[in-house]
Design a protein around this motif. Structure first.
Motif: not given
Length: 128
Positions: A76-98
């Motif tokens: 897919r074609d995508v846009a590269f955007e910044s993550a919302a400041p409040d998203a980083h905890s969930a992103i960290d958790s996703a990296y740890h889980t995976k």
């Protein structure tokens, strides 16, 4: 114009072990794909540069703002955007889980406060 990921896209791309990412040059041509990790947090897809904001693929992607990804049988074609400041905890958790099975040193390169600036949210672009 962007739209939301479908559940099937989120499952396939978010579940893929790796993602290939390419940014577009100024003339519209695609750069070579780079293989990186991808995670799904809530209904979004994210990638992080393990080597900071100076990593060449990250510099090119953020400068371009657009590119192409492929993972889980989807391209897919995508846009590269910044993550919302409040998203980083969930992103960290996703990296740890995976990816925790690879050990704390490598997962630590894409988690925590220092990794937040290295985060790109992948936003699908409508297909023409």
């Amino acid at each position: 114009m962007s739209h939301s990921w479908t559940e099937a896209e989120l499952t396939k791309i978010g579940g893929a072990e790796e993602l290939q990412i390419s940014s577009y040059r100024r003339d519209g041509t695609a750069r070579p794909f780079v293989t990186i990790w991808v995670v799904r947090a809530d209904n979004q897809l994210y990638v992080r540069s393990a080597y900071g904001t100076d990593n060449p693929w990250f510099v090119r992607a953020t400068a371009s703002g657009r590119g192409r990804i492929r993972a889980g049988g989807i391209e897919r074609d995508v846009a590269f955007e910044s993550a919302a400041p409040d998203a980083h905890s969930a992103i960290d958790s996703a990296y740890h889980t995976k990816y925790d099975r690879y050990g704390p040193q490598i997962v630590g390169s894409v988690t925590g406060r220092a990794a937040a600036p290295n985060t790109i949210r992948l936003v699908p672009l409508t297909q023409n």
